[in-house]
Design a protein around this motif. Structure first.
Motif, PDB file in Angstrom:
ATOM      1  N   UNK A  82       0.838  -1.207   0.000  1.00 59.79           N
ATOM      2  CA  UNK A  82       0.000   0.000   0.000  1.00 59.79           C
ATOM      3  C   UNK A  82       0.870   1.253   0.000  1.00 59.79           C
ATOM      4  N   UNK A  83       1.858   1.271   0.880  1.00 58.11           N
ATOM      5  CA  UNK A  83       2.726   2.436   0.999  1.00 58.11           C
ATOM      6  C   UNK A  83       3.511   2.675  -0.279  1.00 58.11           C
ATOM      7  N   UNK A 149       3.835   1.770   8.434  1.00 53.74           N
ATOM      8  CA  UNK A 149       3.591   2.018   7.016  1.00 53.74           C
ATOM      9  C   UNK A 149       2.178   2.448   6.653  1.00 53.74           C
ATOM     10  N   UNK A 150       1.206   2.193   7.518  1.00 54.98           N
ATOM     11  CA  UNK A 150      -0.166   2.592   7.200  1.00 54.98           C
ATOM     12  C   UNK A 150      -0.390   4.084   7.393  1.00 54.98           C
ATOM     13  N   UNK A 152       2.393   6.496   7.777  1.00 53.92           N
ATOM     14  CA  UNK A 152       3.566   7.333   7.507  1.00 53.92           C
ATOM     15  C   UNK A 152       4.095   7.117   6.086  1.00 53.92           C
ATOM     16  N   UNK A 153       4.633   8.176   5.465  1.00 51.71           N
ATOM     17  CA  UNK A 153       4.605   9.565   5.929  1.00 51.71           C
ATOM     18  C   UNK A 153       3.203  10.154   5.717  1.00 51.71           C
ATOM     19  N   UNK A 154       2.694  10.924   6.672  1.00 51.18           N
ATOM     20  CA  UNK A 154       1.312  11.406   6.586  1.00 51.18           C
ATOM     21  C   UNK A 154       1.032  12.257   5.354  1.00 51.18           C
ATOM     22  N   UNK A 155       2.030  12.995   4.861  1.00 52.09           N
ATOM     23  CA  UNK A 155       1.800  13.841   3.682  1.00 52.09           C
ATOM     24  C   UNK A 155       1.593  13.001   2.425  1.00 52.09           C
ATOM     25  N   UNK A 156       2.012  11.752   2.454  1.00 50.26           N
ATOM     26  CA  UNK A 156       1.862  10.862   1.306  1.00 50.26           C
ATOM     27  C   UNK A 156       0.619   9.988   1.453  1.00 50.26           C
ATOM     28  N   UNK A 157       0.512   9.265   2.563  1.00 50.52           N
ATOM     29  CA  UNK A 157      -0.610   8.327   2.690  1.00 50.52           C
ATOM     30  C   UNK A 157      -1.901   9.039   3.102  1.00 50.52           C
ATOM     31  N   UNK A 158      -1.788  10.141   3.838  1.00 48.93           N
ATOM     32  CA  UNK A 158      -2.964  10.929   4.236  1.00 48.93           C
ATOM     33  C   UNK A 158      -4.070  10.031   4.771  1.00 48.93           C
ATOM     34  N   UNK A 159      -3.680   9.139   5.682  1.00 42.80           N
ATOM     35  CA  UNK A 159      -4.655   8.192   6.217  1.00 42.80           C
ATOM     36  C   UNK A 159      -4.681   8.251   7.734  1.00 42.80           C
ATOM     37  N   UNK A 160      -5.848   8.406   8.291  1.00 43.79           N
ATOM     38  CA  UNK A 160      -6.082   8.365   9.732  1.00 43.79           C
ATOM     39  C   UNK A 160      -5.203   9.409  10.444  1.00 43.79           C
ATOM     40  N   UNK A 161      -5.149   9.335  11.754  1.00 47.36           N
ATOM     41  CA  UNK A 161      -4.310  10.260  12.526  1.00 47.36           C
ATOM     42  C   UNK A 161      -2.936   9.613  12.683  1.00 47.36           C
ATOM     43  N   UNK A 162      -1.869  10.268  12.217  1.00 45.02           N
ATOM     44  CA  UNK A 162      -0.565   9.602  12.194  1.00 45.02           C
ATOM     45  C   UNK A 162      -0.016   9.220  13.563  1.00 45.02           C
ATOM     46  N   UNK A 163      -0.345   9.952  14.602  1.00 44.50           N
ATOM     47  CA  UNK A 163       0.203   9.641  15.928  1.00 44.50           C
ATOM     48  C   UNK A 163      -0.735   8.762  16.757  1.00 44.50           C
ATOM     49  N   UNK A 164      -2.033   8.901  16.534  1.00 43.96           N
ATOM     50  CA  UNK A 164      -2.996   8.128  17.326  1.00 43.96           C
ATOM     51  C   UNK A 164      -4.156   7.701  16.424  1.00 43.96           C
TER      52      UNK A 164
END
Length: 282
Positions: A82-83, A149-150, A152-164
């Motif tokens: 996916x990543x 990998x689900x 991060x990186x948030x600017x690329x995957x833009x999925x869910x909250x990256x820290x929580x």
């Protein structure tokens, strides 16, 4: 609902139980998965370290195959696949000259409009249906482990909250489980060091399991073949590193959902786990 399906190498090899449980749950939820024709390896996890063109061309060909088959969306259950698919697609979309160069390699234009989805995104669309069809609630306290990998990186995957992140927790709740707050949701398990540096895996995965157990979890839920492999198959090394025996099972979220939907445990691949997972059923 009809959707493209990219199993990748691991789901047809070392992580057959993930493929089996994804397909079983999809069928139970009336989700029609259409395998991408003549798919190839996406290059995870080494291509992007060795050769930028190879790292883009491998995913680009997969998405071009999906587009040619008339598939607008593709589910990639493996977090690494996916990543890589999302990363390569964005790199091509942002750089037309690079996209043209890669098209010369693959022989097909970049399929930048085919949407790539991870397993949590797809299941979230069906969360109400899952909740309505639960027959045997997965009534366990669980630690939902997302890994790196689900999210991060948030600017690329833009999925869910990256820290929580919360998407797997909500799915677990829909299955009747009790997701716990805990500290290591997105910590690294050691990923691809599983074969070359088991000492690193024992240290990092040991921290994850130790945190889950201390939080009171009775099972760990995952959505990544490498996370499941490290936390399950490397348990002897983890236990040796920690100096104590941890017997907490590690299930794919699709296996927990399948049990809640009352599907056959063997069709969910539960018998393939190194650490017995069957007792996790309520």
């Amino acid at each position: 609902m009809r959707m493209g399906y990219y199993p990748g190498c691991s789901l047809l090899g070392s992580s057959r139980e993930f493929d089996e449980s994804v397909r079983a749950v999809a069928a139970a939820l009336d989700l029609d998965l259409v395998q991408v024709p003549d798919w190839n390896c996406c290059g995870a996890s080494s291509a992007h370290v060795l050769d930028a063109k190879l790292a883009a061309a491998l995913p680009a060909r997969i998405l071009a195959q999906a587009a040619e088959a008339g598939l607008d969306e593709v589910l990639a259950p493996c977090a690494a696949c996916y990543n890589r698919l999302v990363s390569a697609q964005q790199a091509l979309a942002k750089n037309p000259a690079f996209a043209e160069e890669i098209a010369g390699i693959t022989g097909a234009p970049a399929a930048t409009r085919v949407r790539v989805l991870n397993v949590l995104e797809v299941l979230d669309r069906l969360r109400d249906t899952i909740q309505a069809r639960v027959k045997t609630p997965f009534g366990r306290k669980v630690a939902c482990y997302y890994g790196c990998l689900l999210v991060r990186p948030p600017r690329v995957v833009a999925f869910d909250r990256p820290e929580d992140p919360r998407s797997m927790d909500l799915l677990a709740e829909a299955a009747g489980a009790v997701p716990l707050p805990w500290s290591h949701k997105t910590e690294c398990c050691g990923a691809s060091f599983s074969v070359t540096r088991t000492d690193i895996v024992a240290k990092l995965s040991g921290r994850v399991l130790d945190a889950a157990v201390k939080a009171g979890a009775e099972a760990v839920l995952v959505a990544c073949p490498m996370c499941q492999s490290n936390l399950d198959m490397r348990r002897p090394e983890i236990n040796a590193h920690l100096g104590r025996e941890l017997d907490i099972p590690v299930l794919y979220i699709t296996q927990a959902l399948g049990l809640a939907l009352d599907l056959d445990p063997e069709k969910l691949g539960l018998h393939r786990h190194m650490v017995p997972a069957m007792p996790a059923r309520a």
